[in-house]
Every structure is written in structure tokens, then in C-alpha cells.
Scaffold this active site. Structure first.
Site, PDB file in Angstrom:
ATOM      1  CD  GLU A  52      -3.121  -0.625   0.065  1.00  0.00           C
ATOM      2  OE1 GLU A  52      -3.155   0.531  -0.391  1.00  0.00           O
ATOM      3  OE2 GLU A  52      -3.897  -1.515  -0.323  1.00  0.00           O
ATOM      4  CG  ASP A  70      -6.424   5.426  -1.099  1.00  0.00           C
ATOM      5  OD1 ASP A  70      -7.572   5.527  -0.638  1.00  0.00           O
ATOM      6  OD2 ASP A  70      -6.183   4.879  -2.191  1.00  0.00           O
TER       7      ASP A  70
HETATM    8  C1  NAG Z   1     -13.115   4.969  -4.840  1.00  0.00           C
HETATM    9  O1  NAG Z   1     -11.870   4.389  -5.148  1.00  0.00           O
HETATM   10  C2  NAG Z   1     -11.206   3.792  -4.044  1.00  0.00           C
HETATM   11  C3  NAG Z   1      -9.857   3.295  -4.524  1.00  0.00           C
HETATM   12  O2  NAG Z   1      -9.957   2.567  -5.700  1.00  0.00           O
HETATM   13  C4  NAG Z   1     -12.057   2.675  -3.471  1.00  0.00           C
HETATM   14  O3  NAG Z   1     -11.435   2.134  -2.329  1.00  0.00           O
HETATM   15  C5  NAG Z   1     -13.425   3.221  -3.095  1.00  0.00           C
HETATM   16  O4  NAG Z   1     -14.243   2.173  -2.674  1.00  0.00           O
HETATM   17  C6  NAG Z   1     -14.066   3.926  -4.283  1.00  0.00           C
HETATM   18  N1  NAG Z   1     -15.330   4.526  -3.889  1.00  0.00           N
HETATM   19  C7  NAG Z   1     -16.453   4.267  -4.540  1.00  0.00           C
HETATM   20  C8  NAG Z   1     -17.671   4.942  -4.029  1.00  0.00           C
HETATM   21  O5  NAG Z   1     -16.487   3.517  -5.492  1.00  0.00           O
END
Ligand code: NAG
Ligand code: NAG
Ligand code: NAG
Length: 140
Positions: A52, A70
Site C-alpha cells: 500500500e 488514500d
Molecule cells: C473509490 O476508489 C477507491 C480506490 O480505488 C475505493 O477504495 C473506493 O471504494 C471507491 N469509492 C467508490 C464509491 O467507489
């Protein structure tokens, strides 16, 4: 121009202070200070952090395709877990930037993610560590 040079220098200094743990250093900290005594569990956490953030405690991910980002060792997402500049459920009740350079706060938030979703919450773990996390027993 001078101000810009000074700011650029400060940014460089700030980056230079990011702590990048070694794999074994991180394993010992989680084992001794955070009570991760199960070596299988420990191997999974270490593999997860490696994939990560590369053990960089100031790591801020590139913008995800859905506009989220992140933060830190565990690459905690600003949409659900910490509060950044997008709408967030902020389950860890912490500013995303407060996770940077802060192993204790990051670990605490990661425990909540783990409690709710398990290791599979992390793509780094899913793609690189599920069932294949290398042992860190020699670090302890
Ligand atoms: C947005 O992207 C992140 C990283 O790929 C992921 O963890 C997250 O669930 C996503 N959010 C949605 C609402 O799809
Ligand atoms: C360590 O954790 C793994 C995975 O949760 C579990 O299967 C195993 O039984 C545990 N080992 C010990 C010694 O408790
Ligand atoms: C992890 O790997 C096992 C074995 O390949 C697989 O059965 C399991 O579904 C995987 N876990 C997740 C969350 O994908």
C-alpha cells in the site's frame, strides 16, 4: 521568485522527513508495541503495508479514478475513514492529514477498517498478499 525557492525548499525538507520504515522494523513495532503476536497475521499486515505505502508513513496516493485519495502507511481512504477534502463518513474521526507521519493513529484507524471489512478492504493485500504473505518471523 525568492519566496517560491524558499517554499520549494520547505517542501523538499518536509518530504525528506517522511519516515520510510524497513520491513523488519515495522514487523517488530507491530509485534512488540501493537500486540500482533500471531505471525501469520503479522505477515499479512507487513505485506499489506509494503504494497500500500512501501512503509512510507507520509505516503499520499495519487487521485483515485473516483476522485478519492488514500493516506499514510495503510493508505486510508478519504471517502469513508478519514476527513479530507471530499465528503466523507469519517468513521475513524480523524483528519486524513493527521494520519501522515503517525503510526499510532494510522494503526488505530486501520484496526477499524479491518474490524469492518477484513484484509480484503485493501487492494494491495487482495492482489499481493492473500495466502502469499512472506513470513517475517526472522525479524522478531
Ligand atoms: C473509490 O476508489 C477507491 C480506490 O480505488 C475505493 O477504495 C473506493 O471504494 C471507491 N469509492 C467508490 C464509491 O467507489
Ligand atoms: C493465527 O492467525 C491465523 C489466521 O487468522 C489462524 O488461522 C491461526 O490459527 C492463528 N495462529 C495461532 C497460533 O493462533
Ligand atoms: C483469498 O484467496 C483464497 C484462495 O485463493 C480465495 O479462496 C479467497 O476467496 C481469497 N479472498 C478474497 C477476499 O478474495
Amino acid at each position: 521568485m525568492k519566496a517560491i525557492a524558499v517554499i520549494a525548499l520547505l517542501v523538499l525538507v518536509a518530504c525528506a522527513q517522511a519516515k520510510v520504515y524497513t520491513r523488519c522494523e515495522m514487523a517488530r513495532i507491530l509485534y512488540h508495541d501493537h500486540g500482533v503476536k500471531n505471525l501469520t497475521t503479522l505477515a499479512n499486515w507487513i505485506c499489506l503495508i509494503e504494497h500500500e505505502s512501501g512503509f512510507n508513513d507520509e505516503a499520499v496516493g495519487a487521485l483515485n479514478s473516483n476522485g478519492t485519495r488514500d493516506y499514510g502507511l495503510f493508505q486510508i481512504n478519504n471517502q469513508y475513514w478519514c476527513k479530507g477534502n471530499v465528503a466523507s463518513s469519517d468513521s475513524c474521526k480523524i483528519a486524513c492529514t493527521a494520519l501522515l507521519g503517525n503510526l499510532d493513529a494510522s494503526w488505530k484507524c486501520a484496526q477499524l477498517v479491518y474490524k469492518e471489512q477484513g484484509f480484503k478492504a485493501w487492494y494491495g493485500w487482495l492482489y499481493h498478499c492473500n495466502g502469499t504473505a512472506p513470513s517475517v518471523a526472522s525479524c522478531i
